[in-house]
Design a protein around this motif. Sequence first.
Motif, short mmCIF file in Angstrom:
data_model
loop_
_atom_site.label_atom_id
_atom_site.label_comp_id
_atom_site.label_asym_id
_atom_site.label_seq_id
_atom_site.Cartn_x
_atom_site.Cartn_y
_atom_site.Cartn_z
N ILE A 25 0.82 -1.21 0.00
CA ILE A 25 0.00 0.00 0.00
C ILE A 25 0.86 1.26 0.00
CG2 ILE A 25 -1.92 -1.15 1.15
CD1 ILE A 25 -1.10 0.26 3.75
N GLY A 26 2.16 1.12 0.20
CA GLY A 26 3.06 2.27 0.15
C GLY A 26 3.05 3.12 1.39
N ILE A 27 2.59 2.56 2.52
CA ILE A 27 2.51 3.32 3.77
C ILE A 27 3.26 2.56 4.86
CG2 ILE A 27 0.99 4.26 5.55
CD1 ILE A 27 0.68 5.71 2.98
N ASP A 28 4.19 3.23 5.51
CA ASP A 28 4.97 2.62 6.58
C ASP A 28 4.64 3.32 7.89
OD1 ASP A 28 6.72 0.98 7.82
OD2 ASP A 28 8.50 1.61 6.72
N GLY A 29 5.33 2.95 8.94
CA GLY A 29 5.19 3.64 10.22
C GLY A 29 3.86 3.35 10.91
N PRO A 30 3.52 4.17 11.90
CA PRO A 30 2.30 3.96 12.70
C PRO A 30 1.02 3.96 11.85
CG PRO A 30 3.74 5.53 13.80
CD PRO A 30 4.33 5.29 12.45
N PHE A 31 0.99 4.78 10.81
CA PHE A 31 -0.20 4.82 9.95
C PHE A 31 -0.36 3.51 9.21
CE2 PHE A 31 -2.35 6.91 6.07
CZ PHE A 31 -3.61 6.66 6.59
N GLY A 32 0.74 2.98 8.69
CA GLY A 32 0.70 1.68 8.01
C GLY A 32 0.30 0.57 8.97
N ASP A 33 0.81 0.64 10.21
CA ASP A 33 0.45 -0.36 11.22
C ASP A 33 -1.05 -0.32 11.51
OD1 ASP A 33 3.09 -1.18 11.49
OD2 ASP A 33 3.50 0.25 13.12
N ARG A 34 -1.61 0.90 11.56
CA ARG A 34 -3.04 1.04 11.84
C ARG A 34 -3.88 0.41 10.73
NH1 ARG A 34 -7.18 0.86 15.21
NH2 ARG A 34 -8.92 2.21 14.59
N ILE A 35 -3.49 0.64 9.49
CA ILE A 35 -4.24 0.07 8.37
C ILE A 35 -4.16 -1.45 8.40
CG2 ILE A 35 -4.46 -0.02 5.86
CD1 ILE A 35 -3.16 2.79 5.82
N PHE A 36 -2.96 -1.99 8.65
CA PHE A 36 -2.81 -3.45 8.72
C PHE A 36 -3.66 -4.02 9.84
CE2 PHE A 36 -0.93 -7.39 10.22
CZ PHE A 36 -0.75 -8.09 9.04
N ASP A 37 -3.69 -3.33 10.98
CA ASP A 37 -4.48 -3.79 12.12
C ASP A 37 -5.96 -3.89 11.76
OD1 ASP A 37 -4.83 -4.55 14.85
OD2 ASP A 37 -5.49 -2.52 15.32
N LEU A 38 -6.49 -2.88 11.06
CA LEU A 38 -7.90 -2.90 10.68
C LEU A 38 -8.19 -3.98 9.64
CD1 LEU A 38 -8.84 0.89 10.44
CD2 LEU A 38 -9.53 -0.74 12.19
N VAL A 39 -7.31 -4.09 8.65
CA VAL A 39 -7.55 -5.06 7.58
C VAL A 39 -7.45 -6.49 8.11
CG1 VAL A 39 -6.68 -5.90 5.37
CG2 VAL A 39 -6.80 -3.46 5.79
N SER A 40 -6.60 -6.71 9.12
CA SER A 40 -6.46 -8.06 9.69
C SER A 40 -7.42 -8.27 10.86
CB SER A 40 -5.02 -8.31 10.13
OG SER A 40 -4.62 -7.35 11.10
N GLN A 41 -8.47 -7.44 10.91
CA GLN A 41 -9.57 -7.61 11.87
C GLN A 41 -9.13 -7.45 13.33
OE1 GLN A 41 -12.41 -7.80 10.11
NE2 GLN A 41 -11.03 -7.87 8.35
N LYS A 42 -8.07 -6.70 13.55
CA LYS A 42 -7.57 -6.37 14.90
C LYS A 42 -7.21 -7.61 15.73
CE LYS A 42 -10.00 -1.96 15.45
NZ LYS A 42 -10.84 -1.14 16.37
N ARG A 43 -6.79 -8.66 15.07
CA ARG A 43 -6.45 -9.88 15.83
C ARG A 43 -5.10 -9.77 16.53
NH1 ARG A 43 -7.90 -12.19 11.21
NH2 ARG A 43 -5.71 -12.69 10.79
N LYS A 44 -4.26 -8.88 16.06
CA LYS A 44 -2.93 -8.66 16.66
C LYS A 44 -1.99 -9.86 16.48
CE LYS A 44 -4.55 -4.79 18.40
NZ LYS A 44 -4.21 -3.47 17.83
N ASP A 45 -2.33 -10.77 15.55
CA ASP A 45 -1.44 -11.91 15.34
C ASP A 45 -0.46 -11.68 14.19
OD1 ASP A 45 -3.07 -12.08 13.14
OD2 ASP A 45 -3.91 -14.06 13.61
N ARG A 46 -0.53 -10.48 13.61
CA ARG A 46 0.38 -10.07 12.52
C ARG A 46 0.24 -10.98 11.30
NH1 ARG A 46 4.00 -6.38 13.94
NH2 ARG A 46 5.57 -7.04 12.42
N ARG A 47 -0.96 -11.45 11.05
CA ARG A 47 -1.23 -12.33 9.91
C ARG A 47 -2.46 -11.82 9.15
NH1 ARG A 47 -0.32 -18.62 11.84
NH2 ARG A 47 1.80 -18.33 12.70
N LEU A 48 -2.28 -11.56 7.88
CA LEU A 48 -3.38 -11.13 7.02
C LEU A 48 -3.76 -12.30 6.12
CD1 LEU A 48 -5.28 -9.01 5.77
CD2 LEU A 48 -3.40 -8.33 4.27
N THR A 49 -4.92 -12.90 6.37
CA THR A 49 -5.37 -14.04 5.58
C THR A 49 -6.16 -13.59 4.36
OG1 THR A 49 -7.48 -14.27 6.74
CG2 THR A 49 -5.56 -15.35 7.74
#
Length: 403
Positions: free
Chosen positions: A55-79
């Motif tokens: 997505i071209g976004i790093d840092g805290p903002f990128g982390d926030r997007i990943f967290d939402l897309v991975s359903q906030k599971r916090k397991d660092r895995r996007l299925t």
Amino acid sequence: MGNSGSSSDDPRYSAAARAFTPKGLDDLRSLHASLAAQSETNGQYVSPDVFKAYIGIDGPFGDRIFDLVSQKRKDRRLTFEDLVIAKGTYEKGTKQEIEEFVFQILDVSDDGIVGRSDLEVVLTSMFNNLFHEDGSELKQIEAFIDSANLTSDSMSLEDFQKWCAHVPAVRKYLGSLLKPSDSGTQIPKFLIPDNIDRGQILLTKEYAWHIGGALSHHDLKEWKLLYHSGVHGQSFNTFLGHMIKAPTVLVIKDKEGCIYGGYASQPWERHPDFYGDMKSFIFQLYPKAASFRPTGANHNIQWCAVGFSSESIPNGIGFGGKINHLGLFVSANFDQGHTFECTTFGSPSLSKTTRIYPETIECWGVVPAAGDDRPEGLKGTVLDRFKEDRHMLNMVGLANSSE
């Protein structure tokens, strides 16, 4: 959850999957497989680093997007199922669902409150991604935040929706994060004559991006500098002599240090009355950054009068409002003008005071894209252009806010 996409018992996945065609699901499956392969996870899931690179976004903002897309599971895995659920909401949901998802993205700290610090993180990340800035453009970031007119330390969903109406470039960007191939972040190429020092130019790529948020893609290919008061002199006739039969972007810096202007969809030509169509709008660039589109209250869009002797026909150029009380007006001598609160665009005074004294005026011509037969920059009837404008607004989820 695995990567098959067909055996999930999650009702959210089942509902989201129905929003896509079989080909659409296959495309998502291919995308996930490609990203999972880069993540070196045996094709099972996508890692945060690979997703953020996508997505071209790093840092805290990128982390926030990943967290939402991975359903906030916090397991660092996007299925694969996560990807379908997120895109099903983000791309196929109702306007309200999309707005709520995008609004959640802004809550970088994940504390349930979108505060000024969250907006600063998001906008800094956006500017770094778009313009490769490292935070040095803080004053322009502040200009975007100030346009939100926050009355408290936090932004509500309603505040966000109102803000989006005035900063459509930000809304386009936030609405394109999961669609890098259609990022909506196009910035026009500047065509500047060799005899003009670039250090004299008011329009920056950040300003152009902000203005372009309210325009369609075919108006964002190339902008040619047609007139600059510091080079061509403060002459109305000279100004008109440099115009082309195409849309233009007028940018003014006044002696108060404020920068603002307007997008004129029709050529600047002599008229004894208001003219123009609903594609025109006015904007602020500094110290606030905001765009103001026609409200439909009246059709007093563009003003361009020269050589008239009647006091009821002021000589000069401008936008909106009424005679002698325009939303933005510059006299034919280009040495003074005014800007009033304006019902045509639902806009405030664009400067610190209603009486303005321009320091620099420049005008850019929107060069038609290849294959576009507007020479003449005026494609279709007024009704056709209005429908096209409404379509563009619907695409960014702002149609209702401009009414």
